[in-house]
Write a protein that holds these residues in place. Sequence first.
Motif, short mmCIF file in Angstrom:
data_model
loop_
_atom_site.label_atom_id
_atom_site.label_comp_id
_atom_site.label_asym_id
_atom_site.label_seq_id
_atom_site.Cartn_x
_atom_site.Cartn_y
_atom_site.Cartn_z
N GLU A 78 0.84 -1.21 0.00
CA GLU A 78 0.00 0.00 0.00
C GLU A 78 0.87 1.25 0.00
OE1 GLU A 78 -2.99 2.63 -0.20
OE2 GLU A 78 -3.14 0.47 -0.51
N ALA A 81 2.13 1.67 -3.44
CA ALA A 81 1.07 2.16 -4.32
C ALA A 81 0.86 3.66 -4.14
CB ALA A 81 -0.22 1.40 -4.03
N ARG A 82 0.91 4.14 -2.91
CA ARG A 82 0.76 5.58 -2.67
C ARG A 82 1.91 6.35 -3.32
NH1 ARG A 82 -0.71 3.80 2.59
NH2 ARG A 82 1.34 4.42 3.39
N GLU A 130 1.11 6.69 -6.93
CA GLU A 130 0.07 7.69 -7.13
C GLU A 130 0.64 9.10 -7.06
OE1 GLU A 130 -3.96 5.40 -5.54
OE2 GLU A 130 -2.65 6.41 -4.08
N ALA A 148 -0.10 2.02 -9.38
CA ALA A 148 -0.65 1.86 -8.03
C ALA A 148 -1.63 0.69 -7.99
CB ALA A 148 -1.34 3.15 -7.58
N ARG A 169 -1.19 -2.83 -5.80
CA ARG A 169 -2.18 -3.24 -4.80
C ARG A 169 -2.78 -4.61 -5.08
NH1 ARG A 169 -4.00 2.64 -4.93
NH2 ARG A 169 -3.44 3.44 -2.86
#
Length: 252
Positions: free
Chosen positions: A227, A230-231, A234, A242, A246
């Motif tokens: 996570e 993924a952030r 982004e 992202a 995930r």
Amino acid sequence: MRIAVLADIHGNLLALDAVLDDLKQRGSADLTVNLGDSVSGPLWPRETFARLEALNLPTVRGNHDRRVAADPASDEMWPSDAYAQERLTQEQREALFAQPLTLEIAPGIIAFHARPDHDEKYLLDAITDGQLVRAPLSAIRRRLKTLDPACRIALCGHSHRPELIRIPGGPVIFNPGSIGCPAYDDATPPAHVSEQGSPHARYGIVTLGNAGQPDRFEAIAVDYDHEAAARQAEQAGRPEWAHALRTGFMPG
């Protein structure tokens, strides 16, 4: 002899550190090899380069290592490669390009990124209905023509798909999957996607048999803070990355 096999880190420092921690918990390997595509991606290219530089692993050059090292004035840059290139020094980019295409890491054990003679063409894969699938044995044999006949184990990456194939009368080919990029899309005709199907960081361990014992191959999947990765993607403006981080799948 235990050989840890890392591939396709793609700048995912969190996934790399999780793999290194997992390997330590399992007992240190006698040798760790890196099959390339180390830094390209919208994550932590500079930090990943520094971690790998400190480890000083035997490493082969991947297609994205070559692209990151290229002069943007003479080579079309893909977004992930451009992101990494902007964050590396000229010296670091030259070090990526200087990595060899193939490397014999132990007698009869040869490492390369994609194919023995090419860093960007698939070895074990074919494209069917926009997806990577296992290629026919006859095609794999043709693609191995430049491989040293003395090779008994070939280690490759590139497709991000874990595979273990024994060629009848030939070598065992082992792809551990991708540490840092569990899915991607490639618009190069024919357009296709590769999907590991989960967000885990993948790597492998090869234990060489002795005294008549068989070799052992382990494909390992490690959970980590995907996570957070993924952030980071982004924040770099890459929502499709992202999603892949995930889920292990591309959006669709």
